[in-house]
Motif scaffolding. Sequence first.
Motif, mmCIF file in Angstrom:
data_model
loop_
_atom_site.group_PDB
_atom_site.id
_atom_site.type_symbol
_atom_site.label_atom_id
_atom_site.label_comp_id
_atom_site.label_asym_id
_atom_site.label_seq_id
_atom_site.Cartn_x
_atom_site.Cartn_y
_atom_site.Cartn_z
ATOM 1 N N GLU A 72 0.863 -1.183 0.000
ATOM 2 C CA GLU A 72 0.000 0.000 0.000
ATOM 3 C C GLU A 72 0.898 1.230 0.000
ATOM 4 N N LEU A 73 0.411 2.294 -0.577
ATOM 5 C CA LEU A 73 1.309 3.413 -0.859
ATOM 6 C C LEU A 73 1.880 4.084 0.378
ATOM 7 N N THR A 74 1.036 4.266 1.370
ATOM 8 C CA THR A 74 1.519 5.037 2.507
ATOM 9 C C THR A 74 2.357 4.150 3.397
ATOM 10 N N GLN A 75 3.602 4.418 3.464
ATOM 11 C CA GLN A 75 4.507 3.618 4.275
ATOM 12 C C GLN A 75 5.128 4.513 5.326
ATOM 13 N N PRO A 76 4.714 4.383 6.546
ATOM 14 C CA PRO A 76 5.291 5.269 7.555
ATOM 15 C C PRO A 76 6.754 4.964 7.857
ATOM 16 N N ALA A 77 7.162 3.703 7.710
ATOM 17 C CA ALA A 77 8.519 3.348 8.102
ATOM 18 C C ALA A 77 9.492 3.654 6.970
ATOM 19 N N PRO A 78 10.702 4.100 7.315
ATOM 20 C CA PRO A 78 11.682 4.395 6.268
ATOM 21 C C PRO A 78 12.174 3.121 5.586
ATOM 22 N N TYR A 79 12.098 2.002 6.295
ATOM 23 C CA TYR A 79 12.499 0.744 5.678
ATOM 24 C C TYR A 79 11.640 -0.366 6.254
ATOM 25 N N SER A 80 11.038 -1.164 5.383
ATOM 26 C CA SER A 80 10.170 -2.244 5.844
ATOM 27 C C SER A 80 10.517 -3.531 5.131
ATOM 28 N N GLY A 95 13.103 -5.599 1.015
ATOM 29 C CA GLY A 95 12.354 -4.558 1.704
ATOM 30 C C GLY A 95 12.143 -3.355 0.825
ATOM 31 N N ILE A 96 11.328 -2.449 1.302
ATOM 32 C CA ILE A 96 11.067 -1.219 0.561
ATOM 33 C C ILE A 96 11.217 -0.044 1.507
ATOM 34 N N ASN A 97 11.560 1.116 0.933
ATOM 35 C CA ASN A 97 11.542 2.317 1.766
ATOM 36 C C ASN A 97 10.243 3.052 1.516
ATOM 37 N N SER A 98 10.105 4.229 2.084
ATOM 38 C CA SER A 98 8.791 4.874 2.020
ATOM 39 C C SER A 98 8.422 5.310 0.611
ATOM 40 N N SER A 99 9.407 5.353 -0.314
ATOM 41 C CA SER A 99 8.992 5.611 -1.692
ATOM 42 C C SER A 99 9.056 4.346 -2.539
ATOM 43 N N LEU A 100 8.959 3.191 -1.874
ATOM 44 C CA LEU A 100 8.825 1.886 -2.517
ATOM 45 C C LEU A 100 10.062 1.437 -3.289
ATOM 46 N N ALA A 101 11.196 2.124 -3.103
ATOM 47 C CA ALA A 101 12.433 1.648 -3.710
ATOM 48 C C ALA A 101 12.809 0.319 -3.053
ATOM 49 N N LEU A 102 13.308 -0.612 -3.875
ATOM 50 C CA LEU A 102 13.588 -1.959 -3.373
ATOM 51 C C LEU A 102 14.964 -2.008 -2.726
#
Length: 811
Positions: A72-80, A95-102
Amino acid sequence: MERYLSSPVRLLLGLICVLARGTTAGEGVVVVAVESSKGHLCRTFPQHTTFPRGFPSENASSVGVCALVRPELTQPAPYSHIVSFTSSGVSVAAGINSSLALWLTVGEETHRLNDSLKGEVWNMVCVGLSAAHDTPTPEEKHPPPKVNEVWASLQGLPLDVPLGVNITAWEEDVEVCVGTRSKWYASFTGFVTGVTLQVGKGELTPDNCSLLLETNQLTAPLNESWTPHGPVFALEEDLRQPCDTSVLTLVLREAWGHDKALRWCRSLGGHLPTEEEVAAGLVTLKCTSEEHLSWMSDASERDEGPANTCPVVLADGGVGRRPCLSELECSLCQVPAGLRYTLYGARTDFDRHYRLSARQDDSFLFQGETSNITRTAAGWTLQSRLHRRQLHLNGSVGVMGRRAWRSPTHAADTLTFTVCNAIQFSSNDGVCVLRSERCDGRVHAPDMSDEEDCGSRRLLRKDAHYDPGVRPFAGQKLTIYYWFEAMLVQKMDAEKDLASTDLNLHLRWEDPRVKFVDTKMGRNSFPCHQIWTPSLLMFAGYYIGPAVHPSANRTLCYVYWEEMPRQENQMDDPFMGRYMTRTNISQYRNFLVTYPCMLRVSRYPFGRYMCNLTFSLYGDHENVDWQVMDLRQENGNPPIMNYYGDHDLFDYKLEKITLDVHHNMISFTLHLIGQPDYHLMSNFLPSFLIFGICYSSFYFPIAEFNERMHVSLTSLVVLIAFFSQATNSYVKTPYYKLIDVWYISLIILCCLVVTAHVYVNYLRVQRVTSHSSLAKKVLLAKRFNVGCKIVIITLFGLLVFLFVLFSMDII
Ligand SMILES: *[C@@H]1O[C@H](CO)[C@@H](O)[C@H](O)[C@H]1NC(C)=O
Ligand SMILES: *[C@@H]1O[C@H](CO)[C@@H](O)[C@H](O)[C@H]1NC(C)=O
Ligand SMILES: *[C@@H]1O[C@H](CO)[C@@H](O)[C@H](O)[C@H]1NC(C)=O
Ligand SMILES: *[C@@H]1O[C@H](CO)[C@@H](O)[C@H](O)[C@H]1NC(C)=O
Ligand SMILES: *[C@@H]1O[C@H](CO)[C@@H](O)[C@H](O)[C@H]1NC(C)=O
Ligand SMILES: *[C@@H]1O[C@H](CO)[C@@H](O)[C@H](O)[C@H]1NC(C)=O
Ligand SMILES: *[C@@H]1O[C@H](CO)[C@@H](O)[C@H](O)[C@H]1NC(C)=O
Ligand SMILES: *[C@@H]1O[C@H](CO)[C@@H](O)[C@H](O)[C@H]1NC(C)=O
Ligand SMILES: *[C@@H]1O[C@H](CO)[C@@H](O)[C@H](O)[C@H]1NC(C)=O
Ligand SMILES: *[C@@H]1O[C@H](CO)[C@@H](O)[C@H](O)[C@H]1NC(C)=O
Ligand SMILES: *[C@@H]1O[C@H](CO)[C@@H](O)[C@H](O)[C@H]1NC(C)=O
């Protein structure tokens, strides 16, 4: 390095996941939703059961895990973390960061990959590692394998992963997790399906999405092989969705301005085309009537500053910039073709699910099996072929979200038409925000409806005819679980016979007439007066006695969850909250109660006394079953209450507090004893010694009458002084207690001693006529003295004997 190995080499050993919930083949795929950063789902494969004798080995030098992921687009964590596995002691995670970079995490190292996931659509992510064995040396016959390559792929396309060091691996269980169990990283919020663990030689990457779903046929029940933690749940998704890559381009003619077009397009589950998509010819221009045609791209591409321009597609297919808020003829919106739209509401005469289809004239409609939603001149019309019913949404440009649909005959029905999924909340105008963002104090939806109707009013939802004066399960059995704690016995007033106790009472019961919406982990409090709570009468004594009133109250009502509750989605509009069907309501009461103790302490300071307080349910108390919770219970004995206060209560010692249940009443009993140790030292021992001195006067020569009288009378006076001092200092009662009896007996014995001395002297000094009769008298006096010695000591022995019997509660 050969990226794709032929199928025979590909050895799919452990095909896992799909959390079965009675999935019927072809209907859909089971998807795991990870709802917040605390959730994860893991499965451990014991090494020797799943893989041929250890990994890496001669036949299996590579292990990988693939998953279809929809973040989902909104990712509060800087890395998940999205998906991870630990094999041979090496942990690899995507994992992804908050702008969905892998990102890829290998052991301690984290690598940024040159690609990003797409939000709100399915992405196929694979990560894995390969290891090599060193050639055996004379010292080491089986050298530990070394991880020499880590690989990753996105949508089946390999990514470059730099791996700085070689990692020595060792044999261990293999564990696969969706989300993270590492406390350093958060879990992503979104969906995962088709997790496939592969072991083989070389790199293992499924070519496409369908392959991943096809091989994902082994279903393992969520309860056994996978362990979920936190808000993770299984749900079913449309099979068409994860693998469908086709896109519909819609023309939004009514949306004026970039913001409105963007919002509308997002509520339809689509996005405005980006400049690259226009340049690559992926967008077909349809809106040809004006020079500038459609807004495109995202809000992120807006210029900051006063000019505030947005990229725009020109009629000739070129790209220019125009002020963002000017009126434009139309906008293009790209929507994934497989998307499913759902209509929620109290109406059952319309289809639940719809698909979007574009029509020849650039307009579009939502097509269900028997009903459809079409654009009309006045707004939108929902019509059912089966029931020949129509509802209208007149005067509205938008159709998505929560809206009042009208029919000529019916009053308005609020129906929610949405593309939002199970972990989202649909705002009133159809924009999806994460459910965790509902009522979090910050506005996320453009229409601010995610922060409407929050607070304890929202938590508690009562039946329409709810009466707080009527108990739940009226006429049936109601079980009330209770749990008492005595914090402190504050006062024991022996003279007035009053005890004050600070009590905590925990009650727990079920009320099916109340529902709790969107409860969180921990305590969800609400005002007690809003619902029925047991009203209690209190009286001193055992089952019957004078009424007493608590002097200070603190009352708290709440529902409590230790684990994240799995809430059911049964409301007409699931986005307005999920609720629990069976919930325990807890009430905590703290009060100070002062009550007459009604102690009978005749054996004081020995013996046991009880002081009782009874609670009775007031009102409709038939059929109430009291059940004690969490209390120590000795075999057959009444349960013992926790007590945190002092056990020395002035004249008394508190042994324990017990509870006793009788129909609709609970009695609690303070078990008291005197302070025998203290009284032994301060009363019995000194009085015993004084009496000893009194008695010792018998051993004085009988001729020394004055000394004998002196000693015994002094002892008598001291005993009397002790007695009066003792009666003034310890518990006062209108009746005699054992200690009073002790003193009185000693005083009487000492009096007897004095009397005996007087009589002995009388015998000795009687007038005599002869010397021989003098000798006789002296002998008689001596004999009498000996007789008294024996009688007094016997009486004293008897006294002590009786006293011990009384104090030991034998008689
Ligand atoms: C590797 O595969 C070969 C042939 O399939 C087999 O004979 C051998 O036992 C396998 N080795 C291991 C360690 O499983
Ligand atoms: C996420 O990672 C990408 C690629 O490394 C980077 O460009 C972007 O700034 C990162 N976003 C955030 C919010 O850290
Ligand atoms: C990422 O890939 C693009 C093209 O595929 C390339 O131009 C760019 O330099 C790469 N960036 C990095 C950091 O490797
Ligand atoms: C890691 O080990 C492999 C083979 O064991 C070797 O080819 C490679 O050069 C090593 N890489 C590093 C960074 O040491
Ligand atoms: C995906 O794989 C399946 C099965 O191997 C194959 O039938 C299908 O054509 C593939 N699709 C694409 C787009 O490669
Ligand atoms: C796990 O789920 C399966 C199927 O839903 C069920 O048959 C089984 O009894 C469950 N096992 C446990 C331990 O709950
Ligand atoms: C929508 O449904 C109505 C009633 O079933 C039908 O008459 C109409 O033709 C449908 N419209 C479209 C575009 O299919
Ligand atoms: C809405 O418009 C339709 C025609 O498009 C009309 O038949 C209907 O009566 C209108 N409903 C209301 C409530 O105005
Ligand atoms: C207090 O309660 C106990 C039972 O818990 C009972 O045996 C005892 O008689 C009661 N004492 C008084 C004074 O009522
Ligand atoms: C304590 O609560 C009872 C019943 O809930 C109530 O009748 C009483 O007035 C309260 N006492 C105080 C001091 O608030
Ligand atoms: C309510 O609480 C009791 C006692 O802790 C427990 O046994 C029961 O299962 C609970 N009921 C529900 C529905 O949670």
